[in-house]
Design a protein around this motif. Sequence first.
Motif, PDB file in Angstrom:
ATOM      1  N   PRO A  13      -4.742  -4.184   6.424  1.00 60.31           N
ATOM      2  CA  PRO A  13      -3.454  -3.910   5.881  1.00 60.31           C
ATOM      3  C   PRO A  13      -2.590  -2.817   6.408  1.00 60.31           C
ATOM      4  O   PRO A  13      -1.551  -2.449   6.448  1.00 60.31           O
ATOM      5  CB  PRO A  13      -3.552  -3.688   4.330  1.00 60.31           C
ATOM      6  N   PHE A  14      -3.648  -2.221   7.046  1.00 66.54           N
ATOM      7  CA  PHE A  14      -3.333  -0.803   7.830  1.00 66.54           C
ATOM      8  C   PHE A  14      -2.846  -1.203   9.150  1.00 66.54           C
ATOM      9  O   PHE A  14      -2.460  -0.039  10.074  1.00 66.54           O
ATOM     10  CB  PHE A  14      -4.256   0.577   7.723  1.00 66.54           C
ATOM     11  N   LYS A  15      -3.099  -2.333   9.688  1.00 63.18           N
ATOM     12  CA  LYS A  15      -2.761  -2.837  11.052  1.00 63.18           C
ATOM     13  C   LYS A  15      -3.492  -1.913  12.308  1.00 63.18           C
ATOM     14  O   LYS A  15      -2.922  -1.911  13.427  1.00 63.18           O
ATOM     15  CB  LYS A  15      -1.075  -2.517  11.231  1.00 63.18           C
ATOM     16  N   LYS A  16      -4.488  -1.636  11.830  1.00 65.79           N
ATOM     17  CA  LYS A  16      -5.258  -0.634  12.767  1.00 65.79           C
ATOM     18  C   LYS A  16      -6.832  -0.860  12.403  1.00 65.79           C
ATOM     19  O   LYS A  16      -6.995  -0.915  11.142  1.00 65.79           O
ATOM     20  CB  LYS A  16      -5.225   0.936  12.722  1.00 65.79           C
ATOM     21  N   TYR A  55       0.893  -1.141  -0.003  1.00 61.76           N
ATOM     22  CA  TYR A  55       0.017   0.057   0.091  1.00 61.76           C
ATOM     23  C   TYR A  55       0.970   1.526  -0.061  1.00 61.76           C
ATOM     24  O   TYR A  55       1.888   1.368   0.720  1.00 61.76           O
ATOM     25  CB  TYR A  55      -0.949   0.139   1.258  1.00 61.76           C
ATOM     26  N   ILE A  56       0.747   2.053  -0.919  1.00 63.72           N
ATOM     27  CA  ILE A  56       1.553   3.209  -1.298  1.00 63.72           C
ATOM     28  C   ILE A  56       0.710   4.412  -1.279  1.00 63.72           C
ATOM     29  O   ILE A  56       1.050   5.381  -0.401  1.00 63.72           O
ATOM     30  CB  ILE A  56       2.383   3.005  -2.611  1.00 63.72           C
ATOM     31  N   LEU A  93      -5.223   6.951   6.724  1.00 61.41           N
ATOM     32  CA  LEU A  93      -4.405   7.081   5.608  1.00 61.41           C
ATOM     33  C   LEU A  93      -3.137   7.834   5.787  1.00 61.41           C
ATOM     34  O   LEU A  93      -2.358   8.111   4.657  1.00 61.41           O
ATOM     35  CB  LEU A  93      -5.251   8.285   4.711  1.00 61.41           C
ATOM     36  N   ARG A  94      -2.900   8.311   6.963  1.00 54.88           N
ATOM     37  CA  ARG A  94      -1.621   9.037   7.241  1.00 54.88           C
ATOM     38  C   ARG A  94      -0.430   8.177   6.823  1.00 54.88           C
ATOM     39  O   ARG A  94      -0.366   6.979   7.351  1.00 54.88           O
ATOM     40  CB  ARG A  94      -1.675   9.518   8.734  1.00 54.88           C
ATOM     41  N   GLY A  95       0.420   8.710   6.037  1.00 51.73           N
ATOM     42  CA  GLY A  95       1.811   7.920   5.818  1.00 51.73           C
ATOM     43  C   GLY A  95       1.414   7.447   4.294  1.00 51.73           C
ATOM     44  O   GLY A  95       2.323   6.557   3.786  1.00 51.73           O
TER      45      GLY A  95
END
Length: 380
Positions: free
Chosen positions: A238-241, A199-200, A291-293
């Motif tokens: 995929p965002f681990k949250k 994820y970019i 979405l941060r990052g």
Amino acid sequence: MEYRKIGNTGMSASVIGLGTEHLDGKPYNVVEETIQAALEQEINMIDLFMPGEEVRRNIGKALGDRRKDVIIQGHIGSVDLNEKYDMSRDLDVCKRYFEGLMENLGTDYIDVGMLFFMDSDEAFEQIRDNGIIDYALDLKEKGVIRAIGTSSHNPRVARRVLETGVVDLMMFSINPAFDMTPPEKDVLDTFEELEKQEYISIDPVRNALYQYCEQQHIAITVMKTFGGGRLLSAEHSPFKKAMTPAQCIHYALTRPGVVSTMIGCQSAAQVKEAVAYLQTTAEARDYMDILRGYQGELTGSCVYCNHCQPCPVDIDIALVNKYLDIARLDTEKIPPSIKQHYRALTSNGADCIACGSCEEKCPFTVPVIRNMERAVELLG
Ligand code: SF4
Ligand code: SF4
């Protein structure tokens, strides 16, 4: 309930809609409870793609004399010839199943006739060359359907279908994970592998598809809002949250063109949970931490998250940015409706006092003050 206009069709969609897939195979009392709860909550959008006669009959029976109060998305090409969820691009087969849908529901019209599962170029070319688009146009001409829709998980193929100019509504799979999936990847193939995906950033092709819909007055209804439930789990996201349902729904509803999220429910309690989004605060809906990052090449572009609020002069910054992005697609041909919407805002770019508080809060480094000036130049 809140409602949004479905393009130029004259219909308006409840922002929370009902996906009925999970009612397939359920006893009538479950179908009735779920449909009644949706009606009580003033949901008027119902997606019904399943080809099975029993579930169609059960939904028709549960709707009863409230059928006229709902907008049904019925799919042309959804069949169960070889397996439970199959598809056909044969005109006669498509006709038989679509007519069967109306008969099973006990109705003589379907609000939106959906060109089903446009995920490959081959599928699009088949419906074009086998007379299925012409069939949909004929149904619309006769008033059997009120609008033509399509469903897709592939942004490039969806765009080809939309560029025929016949489509009023598109049902598309939208969530932050899918939106970061490159267009050449099949999100249904990678659906089981969300954790392995790289994820970019939000994919520009998908972003452009949504903007195109807003520009062309093509309404979007959303499927896979929760990524099959994985986005609600820290372990599987995929965002681990874990995202909350409100964050996922808000993400979908803040994409350009989106009018409704079709939430799959199989009980009255689940319908109430979905509609509970409407009572949530701006803080509870804010998905920016997820979405941060992942700004990537979209750095400087607004993702319409509203994380920059509050604005001291009450500008809906995300909405102004959204209208500005549509205007920028073709500054020579800005849709009059976009200008009208912009000018109808209680505060707009002209009210900006350049305090800069939004720019300090925006994780995407959006040049908001410059955008407000540009909105004045382009939108009035
Ligand atoms: S300007 Fe930034 S914080 Fe505000 S809505 Fe856009 S991306 Fe979000
Ligand atoms: S810079 Fe303008 S848009 Fe941003 S918060 Fe201040 S007044 Fe609102």
